[in-house]
Every structure is written in structure tokens, then in C-alpha cells.
Design a protein around this motif. Structure first.
Motif, PDB file in Angstrom:
ATOM      1  N   VAL A  61       0.750  -1.091  -0.105  1.00  0.00           N
ATOM      2  CA  VAL A  61      -0.190   0.088   0.006  1.00  0.00           C
ATOM      3  C   VAL A  61       0.909   1.351   0.123  1.00  0.00           C
ATOM      4  CG1 VAL A  61      -1.653   1.244   1.382  1.00  0.00           C
ATOM      5  CG2 VAL A  61      -2.006  -1.115   1.321  1.00  0.00           C
ATOM      6  N   ALA A  62       1.761   1.225   0.857  1.00  0.00           N
ATOM      7  CA  ALA A  62       2.927   2.414   0.970  1.00  0.00           C
ATOM      8  C   ALA A  62       3.531   2.718  -0.343  1.00  0.00           C
ATOM      9  CB  ALA A  62       3.677   2.410   2.170  1.00  0.00           C
ATOM     10  N   ILE A  63       4.077   1.659  -0.891  1.00  0.00           N
ATOM     11  CA  ILE A  63       4.936   1.708  -2.076  1.00  0.00           C
ATOM     12  C   ILE A  63       4.101   2.247  -3.359  1.00  0.00           C
ATOM     13  CG2 ILE A  63       6.875   0.945  -3.493  1.00  0.00           C
ATOM     14  CD1 ILE A  63       7.838  -0.204  -0.810  1.00  0.00           C
ATOM     15  N   ALA A  64       3.163   1.085  -3.585  1.00  0.00           N
ATOM     16  CA  ALA A  64       2.356   1.086  -4.861  1.00  0.00           C
ATOM     17  C   ALA A  64       1.282   1.889  -4.963  1.00  0.00           C
ATOM     18  CB  ALA A  64       1.886  -0.304  -5.108  1.00  0.00           C
ATOM     19  N   TRP A  65       0.819   2.225  -3.693  1.00  0.00           N
ATOM     20  CA  TRP A  65      -0.488   3.159  -3.986  1.00  0.00           C
ATOM     21  C   TRP A  65      -0.129   4.633  -3.348  1.00  0.00           C
ATOM     22  CZ3 TRP A  65      -4.956  -0.315  -1.731  1.00  0.00           C
ATOM     23  CH2 TRP A  65      -5.398  -1.036  -2.467  1.00  0.00           C
ATOM     24  N   LEU A  66       0.547   4.496  -2.353  1.00  0.00           N
ATOM     25  CA  LEU A  66       0.876   6.018  -1.522  1.00  0.00           C
ATOM     26  C   LEU A  66       2.076   6.574  -2.067  1.00  0.00           C
ATOM     27  CD1 LEU A  66      -0.158   5.166   2.233  1.00  0.00           C
ATOM     28  CD2 LEU A  66      -1.541   6.173   0.411  1.00  0.00           C
ATOM     29  N   ILE A 181      26.565  -7.315   2.366  1.00  0.00           N
ATOM     30  CA  ILE A 181      27.654  -8.406   1.438  1.00  0.00           C
ATOM     31  C   ILE A 181      26.644  -8.662   0.219  1.00  0.00           C
ATOM     32  CG2 ILE A 181      28.614 -10.586   1.075  1.00  0.00           C
ATOM     33  CD1 ILE A 181      29.328 -10.440   4.180  1.00  0.00           C
ATOM     34  N   LEU A 182      25.390  -9.206   0.497  1.00  0.00           N
ATOM     35  CA  LEU A 182      24.565  -9.757  -0.526  1.00  0.00           C
ATOM     36  C   LEU A 182      24.101  -8.690  -1.521  1.00  0.00           C
ATOM     37  CD1 LEU A 182      22.470 -12.521   1.195  1.00  0.00           C
ATOM     38  CD2 LEU A 182      24.758 -12.675  -0.049  1.00  0.00           C
ATOM     39  N   LEU A 183      23.754  -7.470  -1.037  1.00  0.00           N
ATOM     40  CA  LEU A 183      23.068  -6.616  -1.957  1.00  0.00           C
ATOM     41  C   LEU A 183      24.078  -5.255  -1.800  1.00  0.00           C
ATOM     42  CD1 LEU A 183      19.308  -6.479  -0.407  1.00  0.00           C
ATOM     43  CD2 LEU A 183      20.402  -7.758  -2.342  1.00  0.00           C
ATOM     44  N   SER A 184      25.472  -5.418  -2.383  1.00  0.00           N
ATOM     45  CA  SER A 184      26.353  -4.477  -2.202  1.00  0.00           C
ATOM     46  C   SER A 184      26.545  -3.667  -3.608  1.00  0.00           C
ATOM     47  CB  SER A 184      27.516  -4.945  -1.750  1.00  0.00           C
ATOM     48  OG  SER A 184      28.016  -6.070  -2.578  1.00  0.00           O
ATOM     49  N   SER A 185      26.185  -4.530  -4.905  1.00  0.00           N
ATOM     50  CA  SER A 185      26.305  -3.925  -5.985  1.00  0.00           C
ATOM     51  C   SER A 185      25.191  -2.900  -6.252  1.00  0.00           C
ATOM     52  CB  SER A 185      26.395  -5.117  -7.139  1.00  0.00           C
ATOM     53  OG  SER A 185      25.269  -5.555  -7.221  1.00  0.00           O
ATOM     54  N   GLU A 186      25.666  -1.856  -7.089  1.00  0.00           N
ATOM     55  CA  GLU A 186      24.666  -0.863  -7.515  1.00  0.00           C
ATOM     56  C   GLU A 186      23.540  -1.213  -8.033  1.00  0.00           C
ATOM     57  OE1 GLU A 186      24.737   2.482  -6.594  1.00  0.00           O
ATOM     58  OE2 GLU A 186      26.502   2.142  -5.273  1.00  0.00           O
ATOM     59  N   GLY A 187      23.520  -2.182  -8.796  1.00  0.00           N
ATOM     60  CA  GLY A 187      22.260  -2.885  -9.271  1.00  0.00           C
ATOM     61  C   GLY A 187      21.431  -3.699  -8.438  1.00  0.00           C
ATOM     62  N   GLU A 188      21.814  -4.062  -7.280  1.00  0.00           N
ATOM     63  CA  GLU A 188      21.195  -4.738  -6.250  1.00  0.00           C
ATOM     64  C   GLU A 188      20.717  -4.091  -4.991  1.00  0.00           C
ATOM     65  OE1 GLU A 188      23.625  -8.170  -5.564  1.00  0.00           O
ATOM     66  OE2 GLU A 188      22.636  -9.284  -7.146  1.00  0.00           O
ATOM     67  N   LYS A 189      20.992  -2.992  -4.893  1.00  0.00           N
ATOM     68  CA  LYS A 189      20.783  -1.892  -3.779  1.00  0.00           C
ATOM     69  C   LYS A 189      19.280  -1.793  -3.741  1.00  0.00           C
ATOM     70  CE  LYS A 189      25.314   0.040  -2.127  1.00  0.00           C
ATOM     71  NZ  LYS A 189      26.034   1.081  -2.087  1.00  0.00           N
ATOM     72  N   LEU A 190      18.812  -1.926  -2.395  1.00  0.00           N
ATOM     73  CA  LEU A 190      17.253  -1.643  -2.333  1.00  0.00           C
ATOM     74  C   LEU A 190      17.323  -1.149  -1.021  1.00  0.00           C
ATOM     75  CD1 LEU A 190      15.803  -5.269  -2.827  1.00  0.00           C
ATOM     76  CD2 LEU A 190      15.506  -3.491  -4.555  1.00  0.00           C
ATOM     77  N   ASN A 191      16.499   0.063  -0.797  1.00  0.00           N
ATOM     78  CA  ASN A 191      16.247   0.697   0.275  1.00  0.00           C
ATOM     79  C   ASN A 191      15.382   0.053   1.301  1.00  0.00           C
ATOM     80  OD1 ASN A 191      13.333   1.559  -0.033  1.00  0.00           O
ATOM     81  ND2 ASN A 191      13.707   2.827  -1.340  1.00  0.00           N
ATOM     82  N   SER A 192      15.459   0.379   2.560  1.00  0.00           N
ATOM     83  CA  SER A 192      14.734  -0.900   3.594  1.00  0.00           C
ATOM     84  C   SER A 192      13.467  -1.029   3.368  1.00  0.00           C
ATOM     85  CB  SER A 192      14.947  -0.011   4.902  1.00  0.00           C
ATOM     86  OG  SER A 192      14.375   1.079   5.113  1.00  0.00           O
ATOM     87  N   MET A 193      12.510   0.065   2.475  1.00  0.00           N
ATOM     88  CA  MET A 193      11.303  -0.284   2.387  1.00  0.00           C
ATOM     89  C   MET A 193      10.896  -0.977   1.224  1.00  0.00           C
ATOM     90  SD  MET A 193      10.071   1.442   4.897  1.00  0.00           S
ATOM     91  CE  MET A 193       8.349   1.060   4.795  1.00  0.00           C
ATOM     92  N   ASN A 194      11.746  -1.046   0.287  1.00  0.00           N
ATOM     93  CA  ASN A 194      11.559  -2.122  -0.559  1.00  0.00           C
ATOM     94  C   ASN A 194      12.047  -3.397  -0.410  1.00  0.00           C
ATOM     95  OD1 ASN A 194      10.546  -1.175  -3.475  1.00  0.00           O
ATOM     96  ND2 ASN A 194      11.465   0.796  -2.648  1.00  0.00           N
ATOM     97  N   THR A 249       8.738   3.988  10.281  1.00  0.00           N
ATOM     98  CA  THR A 249       9.416   5.174  10.897  1.00  0.00           C
ATOM     99  C   THR A 249      11.121   5.142  11.320  1.00  0.00           C
ATOM    100  OG1 THR A 249       8.952   4.176  13.126  1.00  0.00           O
ATOM    101  CG2 THR A 249       7.331   5.746  12.377  1.00  0.00           C
ATOM    102  N   ASN A 250      11.424   3.917  11.264  1.00  0.00           N
ATOM    103  CA  ASN A 250      12.945   3.821  11.083  1.00  0.00           C
ATOM    104  C   ASN A 250      13.476   4.218   9.913  1.00  0.00           C
ATOM    105  OD1 ASN A 250      15.137   2.498  12.410  1.00  0.00           O
ATOM    106  ND2 ASN A 250      15.290   1.446  10.323  1.00  0.00           N
ATOM    107  N   PHE A 251      12.743   4.033   8.613  1.00  0.00           N
ATOM    108  CA  PHE A 251      13.313   4.381   7.311  1.00  0.00           C
ATOM    109  C   PHE A 251      13.389   6.013   7.215  1.00  0.00           C
ATOM    110  CE2 PHE A 251      11.964   5.759   3.064  1.00  0.00           C
ATOM    111  CZ  PHE A 251      13.224   5.371   2.465  1.00  0.00           C
ATOM    112  N   LEU A 252      12.157   6.452   7.821  1.00  0.00           N
ATOM    113  CA  LEU A 252      11.808   8.010   7.818  1.00  0.00           C
ATOM    114  C   LEU A 252      12.760   8.899   8.708  1.00  0.00           C
ATOM    115  CD1 LEU A 252       7.985   7.998   7.511  1.00  0.00           C
ATOM    116  CD2 LEU A 252       9.686   8.416   5.734  1.00  0.00           C
TER     117      LEU A 252
END
Length: 311
Positions: A61-66, A181-194, A249-252
Motif C-alpha cells: 500500500v505504502a509503495i504501490a499506492w501511496l 555483502i549480498l546487496l552491495s552492488s549498485e544494481g542490487e541495492k534496495l532501500n529498507s522499505m523495498n 518510522t525507522n526508514f523515515l
């Protein structure tokens, strides 16, 4: 004049965010304790599954809609496998933490949880052979010493609960190191919400069979409980929504403050949670236990300082 108004508004927004972060963090911790220990709802795996289900739905809801943050896509099966591995570690951390709350008071739970930097340093060294400056390792001595002292002086000490709490803390540290380690490359980085958007549904898939095997007939028992006391449904719904708001809230707060501010606020949050839990649950505390916790917090502050100076 307009500029000072804007700055004041920005400050008030940040204060509001921090207050929301504190409230949701401490709120979910206290409500977990109440449900699992005081209320008698002894199903920590099912409770974690409720949390992860809420995180799945509310993240979407937060990412796709809001559109709170832009949607990031998973680019490959390899990346999805990495996210699944993180989700498994994340699950074990939350389940172990919830199990420990059945046996330990929140105050002692927070004291053990404060040793996260110790486990993070150990896993970072073992998995990446990344060495910190010697002074950083020295600051970890009071972190561990404080918990040893707190354990010796804890009137409500429970060995199984303590092992679960240590497991939860270690798994939390392992997840943060693995994520780097696992999501270190630029193409794989995701913010905490995603990352939560993808991790939470995978966690539900892991937790569903675990719940059915480990907590037999939990759905039937919950329905029977709800017939006697409808509050249990509201407790579970509110608790699950709160678990999502902890992450939001931790992300914000991370986004709107500096990393150093976040560390200081995080250290203070543990102390606030301890005081509030003692006031609410009236669990017995000893001077030795509080001294041990204070030493651990001082160690964590020194560790944060040492890390900052050696960057």
C-alpha cells in the motif's frame, strides 16, 4: 521570517518522526510482552507471522499506492535468492526475540539486545575479514561485560529465554552484515522499505509451515479465545500494524536525520523502553542488573564514537 518558519516546521516534523519511531518501537515491544507473557497468548511464531503479513500488505500500500518511495524491482533470480536468505535470518531474529519475551522482562531483553554491535563486529570480521581499529574492539569489552553483570543480577533470569534473546540479537547483526555483502552492488541495492516489501511475503511462506508444525491448532485456539474475549483480535491487528510502523518510522528517521543522530537516539530508546517496561510490568530489578545495563549502554556509545572517528 519565512525561512525561520520553514526551519521550525522542519524541526517539528523531525521531532514528530522521532516521537513516532519511539512510540511504535516501544509500543510493539511492550504489546508483544503483554500478549506472550501477561495475557497468555503463547504463540510467538504465529504472532511473528501476523507481523510479517501486515508488513507485506502495508508495504505494498505504502509503495504501490501511496508512492512513499519509488518501487524498486527484483532484477534476477539470484537477487531474489539473496533476499530470501536475508528473510530467513530476519525471521529467525524476530521469532527468537518474541520467544524470549515469554520468559524475560523487557528491561533485560533490551540489555541483551544492546550487544548487537558486538555480534556485528564479530560477523563482519568472520565474513568479510574486515578489521576495525584496535580501539573499536576495546570498546566492545564493556558492552559484553555489562550484559554478564546484568545477567548475574537479574531476578527474573531464565536460561532458555536468555539463549533465545542472544540468538535474536546475533541474527539481527548477521542480517545487517549479510545485507551489506549480498546487496552491495549498485544494481542490487534496495532501500529498507523495498527490501521489506520483498522480504515480508517470503517470511510468511517460511513461517506458515513453522506455525502449523510448532504451534498446533493455533488458529482454532485463537478463534476460541476471540469468542471469549474479542479484544485479542484488536490486540493482534494493532500489534501487527505497529510492527510495520516500526520499519516505516525507522526508514523515515534515517532519511531525515544523520547516522550519528540515529545511533544516539537508538541508544536512548533502549533506556526509555527499560524505564517504561519497569513502570508498566513492575518486574523486579536489582541495582546490579541496572549497573550492568548502564555499562553496556556506555560501551555502545564508546563503540559508536570509535567507529565514527576511524572512518
Amino acid at each position: 521570517m519565512e525561512k525561520s518558519k520553514g526551519a521550525g516546521g522542519g524541526r517539528m516534523f523531525t521531532v514528530g518522526l522521532v516521537a513516532s519511531w519511539y512510540s511504535s518501537n516501544i509500543g510493539v515491544l511492550l504489546l508483544n510482552k503483554y500478549l506472550l507473557s501477561n495475557y497468555g497468548f503463547r504463540f510467538p511464531v504465529f504472532l511473528t507471522m501476523c507481523h510479517m503479513t501486515a508488513c507485506s500488505l502495508l508495504s505494498y500500500v505504502a509503495i504501490a499506492w501511496l508512492k512513499l518511495v519509488p518501487m524498486q524491482t527484483v532484477r534476477s533470480r539470484v537477487q531474489l535468492a539473496k533476499i530470501a536468505a536475508l528473510s530467513l535470518v530476519f525471521c529467525s531474529s524476530v521469532v527468537s526475540g518474541n520467544v524470549s519475551l515469554r520468559y524475560l522482562p523487557v528491561s533485560f531483553n533490551q540489555a541483551v539486545g544492546a550487544t548487537t554491535p558486538f555480534f556485528t563486529a564479530v560477523f563482519a570480521y568472520l565474513m568479510t575479514v574486515r578489521r576495525e581499529a584496535w580501539i573499536t574492539y576495546v570498546t566492545l569489552i564493556p558492552v559484553v561485560t555489562g550484559v554478564v553483570i546484568a545477567s548475574g543480577g537479574e531476578p527474573s533470569f531464565h536460561l532458555f529465554g536468555f539463549i533465545m534473546c542472544i540468538g535474536a540479537t546475533a541474527a539481527r547483526a548477521l542480517k545487517s552484515v549479510l545485507q551489506g555483502i549480498l546487496l552491495s552492488s549498485e544494481g542490487e541495492k534496495l532501500n529498507s522499505m523495498n527490501l521489506l516489501l520483498y522480504m515480508a511475503p517470503i517470511a510468511v511462506v517460511f513461517l506458515l509451515p513453522a506455525t502449523l508444525i510448532m504451534e498446533n491448532n493455533v488458529v482454532g485456539i485463537t478463534i476460541a479465545l476471540a469468542r471469549e474475549d474479542t479484544r485479542i483480535i484488536w490486540y493482534l491487528l494493532f500489534n501487527s500494524a505497529l510492527a510495520y510502523f516500526v520499519n516505516l518510522t525507522n526508514f523515515l528517521v534515517t532519511k531525515h536525520t544523520s547516522a550519528l543522530t540515529l545511533q544516539v537516539l537508538g541508544n536512548a530508546k533502549g533506556a526509555v523502553a527499560v524505564v517504561i517496561s519497569i513502570l508498566i510490568f513492575r518486574n523486579p530489578v536489582s541495582v546490579t542488573g541496572m549497573l550492568g545495563y548502564a555499562i553496556t549502554v556506555v560501551g555502545v556509545v564508546l563503540y559508536s564514537e570509535a567507529k565514527k572517528r576511524n572512518k
